[in-house]
Design a protein around this motif. Structure first.
Motif, PDB file in Angstrom:
ATOM      1  N   SER A   1      48.511  -4.570  47.472  1.00  0.00           N
ATOM      2  CA  SER A   1      47.270  -3.659  47.117  1.00  0.00           C
ATOM      3  C   SER A   1      47.200  -2.745  48.270  1.00  0.00           C
ATOM      4  O   SER A   1      46.918  -1.409  47.838  1.00  0.00           O
ATOM      5  N   VAL A   2      47.182  -2.919  49.602  1.00  0.00           N
ATOM      6  CA  VAL A   2      46.920  -2.228  50.768  1.00  0.00           C
ATOM      7  C   VAL A   2      48.060  -1.211  50.678  1.00  0.00           C
ATOM      8  O   VAL A   2      47.983   0.208  50.957  1.00  0.00           O
ATOM      9  N   TYR A   3      49.301  -1.857  50.959  1.00  0.00           N
ATOM     10  CA  TYR A   3      50.427  -0.850  51.236  1.00  0.00           C
ATOM     11  C   TYR A   3      50.874   0.098  49.848  1.00  0.00           C
ATOM     12  O   TYR A   3      51.615   1.142  50.054  1.00  0.00           O
TER      13      TYR A   3
ATOM     14  N   SER B   1      48.604   0.943  47.495  1.00  0.00           N
ATOM     15  CA  SER B   1      47.469   1.836  47.444  1.00  0.00           C
ATOM     16  C   SER B   1      47.325   1.584  45.810  1.00  0.00           C
ATOM     17  O   SER B   1      46.801   2.463  45.120  1.00  0.00           O
ATOM     18  N   GLN B   2      47.221   0.513  45.269  1.00  0.00           N
ATOM     19  CA  GLN B   2      47.248   0.154  43.868  1.00  0.00           C
ATOM     20  C   GLN B   2      46.395  -1.197  43.681  1.00  0.00           C
ATOM     21  O   GLN B   2      46.432  -1.948  44.679  1.00  0.00           O
ATOM     22  N   SER B   3      45.634  -1.220  42.420  1.00  0.00           N
ATOM     23  CA  SER B   3      44.979  -2.376  42.303  1.00  0.00           C
ATOM     24  C   SER B   3      45.781  -3.609  41.897  1.00  0.00           C
ATOM     25  O   SER B   3      46.530  -3.514  41.139  1.00  0.00           O
TER      26      SER B   3
END
Length: 87
Positions: free
Chosen positions: A12-14, A16-18
């Motif tokens: 999710s962080v790397y 930038s997606q849910s």
């Protein structure tokens, strides 16, 4: 029921997606600029951190994903700086 892995949050962080908190495989958009069709072809395994894009055929683990994303960002930034300095 198994506990969700930290890899759900990692992706999710790397990327930038849910990403749903799961221990299974998630279909996501490929983060790589040279992927011919990035939408929904990036398979991320939230239990062990491995991944594979079915379109650009890149694959690896959490460490290789971080490395490739940083290399891509560096190349894009360097290209923009070069373009700016050439003007």
């Amino acid at each position: 029921m198994p506990k969700p892995s930290n890899f759900s949050k990692f992706f999710s962080v790397y990327l930038s997606q849910s990403v749903a908190e799961s221990t299974g495989e998630e279909k996501l958009d490929c983060p790589f600029e040279d992927c011919p069709n990035p939408e929904n072809h990036f398979y991320a395994n939230c239990s062990d951190g491995t991944w594979h894009c079915k379109r650009c055929d890149k694959s690896g683990n959490a460490k290789t994903l971080i490395t490739l994303i940083h290399q891509q960002a560096f190349a894009l930034t360097t290209g923009l700086h070069h373009q700016f300095l050439s003007e």
